[in-house]
Design a protein around this motif. Structure first.
Motif, short mmCIF file in Angstrom:
data_model
loop_
_atom_site.label_atom_id
_atom_site.label_comp_id
_atom_site.label_asym_id
_atom_site.label_seq_id
_atom_site.Cartn_x
_atom_site.Cartn_y
_atom_site.Cartn_z
N PRO A 186 -9.41 -19.89 104.92
CA PRO A 186 -10.52 -19.80 103.96
C PRO A 186 -11.77 -19.24 104.62
O PRO A 186 -11.99 -19.42 105.82
CB PRO A 186 -10.71 -21.26 103.53
N ARG A 187 -12.59 -18.57 103.82
CA ARG A 187 -13.89 -18.11 104.31
C ARG A 187 -14.91 -19.18 103.95
O ARG A 187 -15.21 -19.40 102.78
CB ARG A 187 -14.26 -16.77 103.69
N VAL A 188 -15.47 -19.83 104.96
CA VAL A 188 -16.32 -21.00 104.76
C VAL A 188 -17.76 -20.64 105.11
O VAL A 188 -18.02 -19.98 106.12
CB VAL A 188 -15.84 -22.18 105.63
N LYS A 189 -18.69 -21.09 104.27
CA LYS A 189 -20.10 -20.78 104.47
C LYS A 189 -20.83 -21.83 105.31
O LYS A 189 -21.91 -21.55 105.82
CB LYS A 189 -20.79 -20.66 103.10
N GLU B 247 -13.04 -27.70 94.69
CA GLU B 247 -14.08 -28.39 93.95
C GLU B 247 -15.46 -28.05 94.48
O GLU B 247 -16.47 -28.40 93.89
CB GLU B 247 -13.86 -29.91 94.04
N GLU B 248 -15.55 -27.40 95.63
CA GLU B 248 -16.83 -27.11 96.24
C GLU B 248 -17.11 -25.63 96.20
O GLU B 248 -16.25 -24.79 96.04
CB GLU B 248 -16.82 -27.59 97.70
N GLY B 249 -18.38 -25.28 96.42
CA GLY B 249 -18.77 -23.88 96.41
C GLY B 249 -18.73 -23.25 97.77
O GLY B 249 -19.14 -22.11 97.94
N GLY C 215 -10.65 -37.80 102.33
CA GLY C 215 -10.93 -36.82 101.28
C GLY C 215 -11.62 -35.57 101.79
O GLY C 215 -11.75 -34.59 101.06
N GLU C 216 -12.06 -35.59 103.03
CA GLU C 216 -12.74 -34.41 103.60
C GLU C 216 -11.73 -33.33 103.92
O GLU C 216 -10.63 -33.59 104.39
CB GLU C 216 -13.51 -34.81 104.86
N ARG C 217 -12.15 -32.08 103.66
CA ARG C 217 -11.35 -30.93 104.06
C ARG C 217 -12.21 -30.04 104.95
O ARG C 217 -13.39 -29.81 104.64
CB ARG C 217 -10.87 -30.14 102.85
N ALA C 218 -11.66 -29.56 106.04
CA ALA C 218 -12.45 -28.79 107.01
C ALA C 218 -11.61 -27.70 107.64
O ALA C 218 -10.37 -27.73 107.61
CB ALA C 218 -13.00 -29.73 108.09
N LEU C 219 -12.32 -26.72 108.21
CA LEU C 219 -11.70 -25.66 109.00
C LEU C 219 -12.01 -25.95 110.45
O LEU C 219 -13.18 -25.96 110.86
CB LEU C 219 -12.24 -24.30 108.59
N LEU C 220 -10.98 -26.21 111.24
CA LEU C 220 -11.13 -26.53 112.65
C LEU C 220 -10.84 -25.32 113.51
O LEU C 220 -9.84 -24.60 113.28
CB LEU C 220 -10.20 -27.68 113.05
N HIS C 221 -11.67 -25.08 114.51
CA HIS C 221 -11.49 -23.99 115.48
C HIS C 221 -11.08 -24.65 116.80
O HIS C 221 -11.89 -25.35 117.42
CB HIS C 221 -12.77 -23.18 115.64
N ILE C 222 -9.85 -24.42 117.23
CA ILE C 222 -9.29 -25.13 118.38
C ILE C 222 -9.01 -24.14 119.52
O ILE C 222 -8.36 -23.11 119.31
CB ILE C 222 -7.97 -25.85 118.01
N GLN D 19 -15.98 -26.69 110.53
CA GLN D 19 -16.75 -26.27 109.37
C GLN D 19 -16.25 -27.06 108.16
O GLN D 19 -15.05 -27.03 107.86
CB GLN D 19 -16.60 -24.78 109.10
N VAL D 20 -17.14 -27.74 107.47
CA VAL D 20 -16.74 -28.57 106.34
C VAL D 20 -16.52 -27.69 105.12
O VAL D 20 -17.38 -26.91 104.74
CB VAL D 20 -17.80 -29.64 106.04
N ILE D 21 -15.37 -27.83 104.51
CA ILE D 21 -15.05 -27.14 103.26
C ILE D 21 -15.39 -28.04 102.06
O ILE D 21 -15.99 -27.61 101.10
CB ILE D 21 -13.55 -26.77 103.21
#
Length: 407
Positions: free
Chosen positions: A78-81, A64-66, A160-167, A94-96
């Motif tokens: 995912p590639r996240v901006k 739903e997001e750009g 409802g938040e989706r994110a990319l976590l770097h651990i 990084q918030v998706i």
């Protein structure tokens, strides 16, 4: 008696106390009933017949997001901006997709999450709860050591938040890694694509891991009922969260412990949640996920007409005509008078005829018949044949006379 698949959901008021009532509700209208996009049925694009099952197709996801590619291969992160934010040493985010609900969850909360996990160096995916159609419960402050980094990241998120976590590896599988399941090499930093579906604070009652069987099934059933009410109000995303949280109460570890009456009670709640999620996925055009939820139900109940119908709808939308036709045919065998199933089969038959006509027109004249002899050519050949029949005897007589004269 055939089920109806009306646009407005029909939610039963089932009691969670008695197994008999659950079985009756499950056999009637235990899940949200609907006709999905009937007005679009006759506008479905014609697609060539395909025998490829959903498990063999490349999976893609529309967000739903750009901030993330609209369509991507889920085997890779995912590639996240968005900007990378440090949550704690060894954990960045990084918030998706921004969350819309409450949060972050307090310590000791039971969080219900979906996630995919990769090793950062090799991009090897070693876990995927979306693919398994099974959300996970993560109790903050009580998580396994290998999920410490994931818990820290989830503790910073909203519902409802989706994110990319770097651990960092020391907050994941450590120096030794894991050589069983999941398979993670030593000292491997980890990437998590995670979504917080919802959470239960400690004051809301005992967390799922501390509940007895009946309490856990009751809690899941309450989530299911809440989801049905939200669905009727048109709040699809919120309804999906409730269904996902209900399923998180009944993970594989819990289900494996059940047998007899308790197993039947759990299935009477779990299967409707999968079916309702499939309905939601159809409405938001996430057809591959709809197929997955229906397949889970059919693995437990191969004669579930609703699961066959909804999986057929999803496959038809993806152009998997042969597979969709197979699902509808099975549903018709179970419910010969089901008008919705009959309508879908007629629609597929119409599309197949139109496709055949288009292909026949396309290849028309490509293979011409062999040339035939014309009428004038045939007449000439016949005239020469007649003349030769008169000349040949005269020629033989003349040859005989000539030989006699020479002798």
């Amino acid at each position: 008696m055939g089920h109806e698949y009306d646009v407005q959901p029909s939610v039963e008021s089932e009691s969670a106390a008695l197994l008999e009532e659950r079985e009756k509700a499950a056999s009637s209208d235990s899940d949200t009933e609907t006709k999905v996009q009937n007005q679009q049925d006759h506008e479905r694009p014609i697609a060539p017949a395909s025998k490829v099952d959903a498990s063999e197709t490349a999976k893609h996801e529309t967000t739903e997001e750009g901030d993330i590619l609209e369509e991507r291969d889920e085997s890779l992160p995912p590639r996240v901006k968005s900007e990378k934010v440090l949550i704690k040493e060894g954990v960045s985010k990084q918030v998706i997709k921004e969350g819309q609900g409450d949060g972050p969850p307090p310590r000791h909360s039971s969080c219900f999450v979906h996630y995919r996990a990769w090793t950062a160096s090799t991009m090897h995916k070693f876990d995927d709860t979306w693919n398994e159609q099974q959300p996970q419960e993560l109790r903050l402050g009580h998580e396994k050591k290998v999920l410490k980094g994931l818990a820290i990241g989830v503790g910073s998120m909203k519902i409802g938040e989706r994110a990319l976590l770097h651990i960092s590896y020391n907050l994941a599988y450590g120096k030794e890694g894991s050589f069983s399941f999941p398979n993670v090499p030593p000292m491997a930093d980890v990437l998590y694509e995670v979504e917080l579906i919802g959470y239960q604070e400690p004051r809301e009652g005992r967390v799922p891991g501390e509940m007895v069987v009946e309490e856990r099934i009751e809690a899941a059933d309450r989530r299911r009922v809440d989801g049905n009410e939200l669905f009727k109000e048109g709040k699809i995303a919120e309804a999906m969260q409730q269904y996902e949280m209900a399923l998180a109460y009944m993970g594989d570890d819990f289900m494996f412990q059940l047998f007899g009456k308790y197993h039947d009670m759990a299935i009477a709640v779990k299967n409707p949640c999968h079916l309702n999620l499939a309905m939601c996925m159809l409405k938001i055009h996430r057809f591959e996920e709809a197929i997955g939820h229906c397949s889970v139900v059919l693995a437990e109940d191969p004669k579930n007409t609703k699961a066959l119908f909804r999986r057929g709808k999803a496959r038809a939308e993806l152009g998997q005509t042969d597979a969709a036709k197979g699902d509808f045919e099975k549903a018709r065998q179970l419910e010969p008078d089901n008008k919705d199933v009959i309508r879908e089969l007629r629609l597929i038959a119409k599309q197949e005829r139109e496709l055949y006509d288009k292909q026949r027109e396309m290849y028309k004249g490509l293979f011409k018949p062999p040339p035939t002899t014309t009428t004038s050519q045939s007449s000439a050949t016949h005239w020469y044949s007649k003349v030769w029949q008169w000349i040949a005897p005269l020629f033989r007589i003349f040859s005989k006379l000539q030989r006699s004269k020479e002798e």
